[in-house]
Scaffold this motif. Structure first.
Motif, PDB file in Angstrom:
ATOM      1  N   LYS A   2      60.856 138.292  38.978  1.00 37.78           N
ATOM      2  CA  LYS A   2      62.180 137.463  38.645  1.00 37.78           C
ATOM      3  C   LYS A   2      62.073 136.216  38.649  1.00 37.78           C
ATOM      4  O   LYS A   2      61.363 135.703  39.289  1.00 37.78           O
ATOM      5  CB  LYS A   2      63.067 138.083  39.702  1.00 37.78           C
ATOM      6  CG  LYS A   2      63.586 139.518  39.716  1.00 37.78           C
ATOM      7  CD  LYS A   2      64.888 139.674  40.575  1.00 37.78           C
ATOM      8  CE  LYS A   2      65.257 141.070  40.110  1.00 37.78           C
ATOM      9  NZ  LYS A   2      66.571 141.313  40.573  1.00 37.78           N
ATOM     10  N   THR A   3      62.830 135.607  37.651  1.00 39.38           N
ATOM     11  CA  THR A   3      62.816 134.246  37.484  1.00 39.38           C
ATOM     12  C   THR A   3      63.979 133.701  38.388  1.00 39.38           C
ATOM     13  O   THR A   3      64.801 134.072  38.652  1.00 39.38           O
ATOM     14  CB  THR A   3      63.527 133.819  35.999  1.00 39.38           C
ATOM     15  OG1 THR A   3      62.572 134.501  35.040  1.00 39.38           O
ATOM     16  CG2 THR A   3      63.571 132.347  35.873  1.00 39.38           C
ATOM     17  N   GLN A  34      59.934 131.380  33.472  1.00 37.10           N
ATOM     18  CA  GLN A  34      58.585 131.676  34.018  1.00 37.10           C
ATOM     19  C   GLN A  34      58.510 133.336  34.469  1.00 37.10           C
ATOM     20  O   GLN A  34      59.552 133.670  35.204  1.00 37.10           O
ATOM     21  CB  GLN A  34      58.056 131.051  35.023  1.00 37.10           C
ATOM     22  CG  GLN A  34      56.564 131.215  35.741  1.00 37.10           C
ATOM     23  CD  GLN A  34      56.140 130.177  36.848  1.00 37.10           C
ATOM     24  OE1 GLN A  34      57.149 130.137  38.024  1.00 37.10           O
ATOM     25  NE2 GLN A  34      55.062 129.624  36.646  1.00 37.10           N
ATOM     26  N   CYS A  35      57.603 134.033  33.902  1.00 38.14           N
ATOM     27  CA  CYS A  35      57.649 135.576  34.186  1.00 38.14           C
ATOM     28  C   CYS A  35      56.098 135.976  34.575  1.00 38.14           C
ATOM     29  O   CYS A  35      55.284 135.292  34.161  1.00 38.14           O
ATOM     30  CB  CYS A  35      58.190 136.313  32.953  1.00 38.14           C
ATOM     31  SG  CYS A  35      57.477 136.130  31.388  1.00 38.14           S
ATOM     32  N   PRO A  42      51.717 134.409  36.838  1.00 37.22           N
ATOM     33  CA  PRO A  42      52.781 133.692  35.991  1.00 37.22           C
ATOM     34  C   PRO A  42      52.517 132.951  34.823  1.00 37.22           C
ATOM     35  O   PRO A  42      51.614 132.403  34.617  1.00 37.22           O
ATOM     36  CB  PRO A  42      53.486 132.897  37.079  1.00 37.22           C
ATOM     37  CG  PRO A  42      52.507 132.276  37.855  1.00 37.22           C
ATOM     38  CD  PRO A  42      51.717 133.589  38.243  1.00 37.22           C
TER      39      PRO A  42
END
Length: 65
Positions: A2-3, A34-35, A42
């Motif tokens: 999760k961001t 970012q994922c 990431p």
């Protein structure tokens, strides 16, 4: 993954384009997120703007409150 947060900046204006008094804010959301990549590391990408626009009223309400 999760961001954790959005990056947002706000600009306060005290008048409108005609010069009349009108206190208001403009907010700019950074279109970066970012994922997790395929390998779990990431990676940086762009926000899904369509989903963000669908919730613009809710976001404005949260900002105002």
């Amino acid at each position: 993954m999760k961001t954790p947060a959005l990056v947002v900046t706000a600009f306060r204006h005290f008048d409108n384009r005609e010069g009349f008094s009108l206190l208001h804010d403009h907010c700019l959301v950074l279109n970066r997120v970012q994922c997790g990549g395929d390998d779990g590391e990431p990676v940086w990408g762009a926000l899904d703007a369509h989903r963000l626009c669908r919730h613009v009223v809710a976001a404005g309400t949260l900002y105002t409150s």
